[in-house]
Write a protein that holds these residues in place. Structure first.
Motif, mmCIF file in Angstrom:
data_model
loop_
_atom_site.group_PDB
_atom_site.id
_atom_site.type_symbol
_atom_site.label_atom_id
_atom_site.label_comp_id
_atom_site.label_asym_id
_atom_site.label_seq_id
_atom_site.Cartn_x
_atom_site.Cartn_y
_atom_site.Cartn_z
ATOM 1 N N LEU A 53 0.360 -1.103 0.186
ATOM 2 C CA LEU A 53 -0.186 -0.166 -0.098
ATOM 3 C C LEU A 53 0.985 1.151 0.272
ATOM 4 O O LEU A 53 1.653 1.296 0.916
ATOM 5 C CB LEU A 53 -0.981 0.011 0.950
ATOM 6 N N ILE A 54 0.736 2.387 -1.358
ATOM 7 C CA ILE A 54 1.967 3.376 -1.420
ATOM 8 C C ILE A 54 0.660 4.675 -0.731
ATOM 9 O O ILE A 54 -0.208 4.235 -2.464
ATOM 10 C CB ILE A 54 2.479 2.891 -1.848
ATOM 11 N N LEU A 55 1.348 5.126 -0.554
ATOM 12 C CA LEU A 55 1.048 7.450 -0.950
ATOM 13 C C LEU A 55 1.500 7.697 -0.950
ATOM 14 O O LEU A 55 2.685 8.086 -0.918
ATOM 15 C CB LEU A 55 0.621 7.415 0.821
ATOM 16 N N VAL A 56 0.507 8.618 -2.041
ATOM 17 C CA VAL A 56 1.341 9.099 -2.818
ATOM 18 C C VAL A 56 1.124 10.741 -3.313
ATOM 19 O O VAL A 56 -0.145 10.808 -3.102
ATOM 20 C CB VAL A 56 0.636 9.677 -4.514
ATOM 21 N N GLU A 57 2.237 11.645 -2.639
ATOM 22 C CA GLU A 57 1.719 12.788 -1.683
ATOM 23 C C GLU A 57 2.257 13.866 -2.485
ATOM 24 O O GLU A 57 3.573 13.469 -3.723
ATOM 25 C CB GLU A 57 2.060 13.152 -0.807
#
Length: 71
Positions: A53-57
């Protein structure tokens, strides 16, 4: 009376942990999606690939935009 085998218990616990982690991740995504301020990180989206699970910010720093991915 039905008894679970040791491997069934391990599988059950792993499923419960995974469900809890997914709920926490989804909660974090929902909160971050509502935040909109120049001094804070802005959530663009997230990637769910397999167990990752990867957040893109994006962050604005001195008129430049910095994109980051967080696991």
């Amino acid at each position: 009376m039905h008894f679970l085998m040791h491997s069934d218990w391990i599988s059950l616990v792993q499923d419960l942990i995974e469900a809890r982690m997914m709920a926490q991740f989804q909660s974090e995504v929902n909160i971050m999606a509502k935040i909109d301020h120049l001094c804070l990180v802005k959530l663009i989206g997230y990637i769910e690939e397999g167990n990752e699970l990867i957040l893109v910010e994006v962050t604005r720093y001195k008129k430049e935009y910095i994109f980051t991915c967080t696991r």
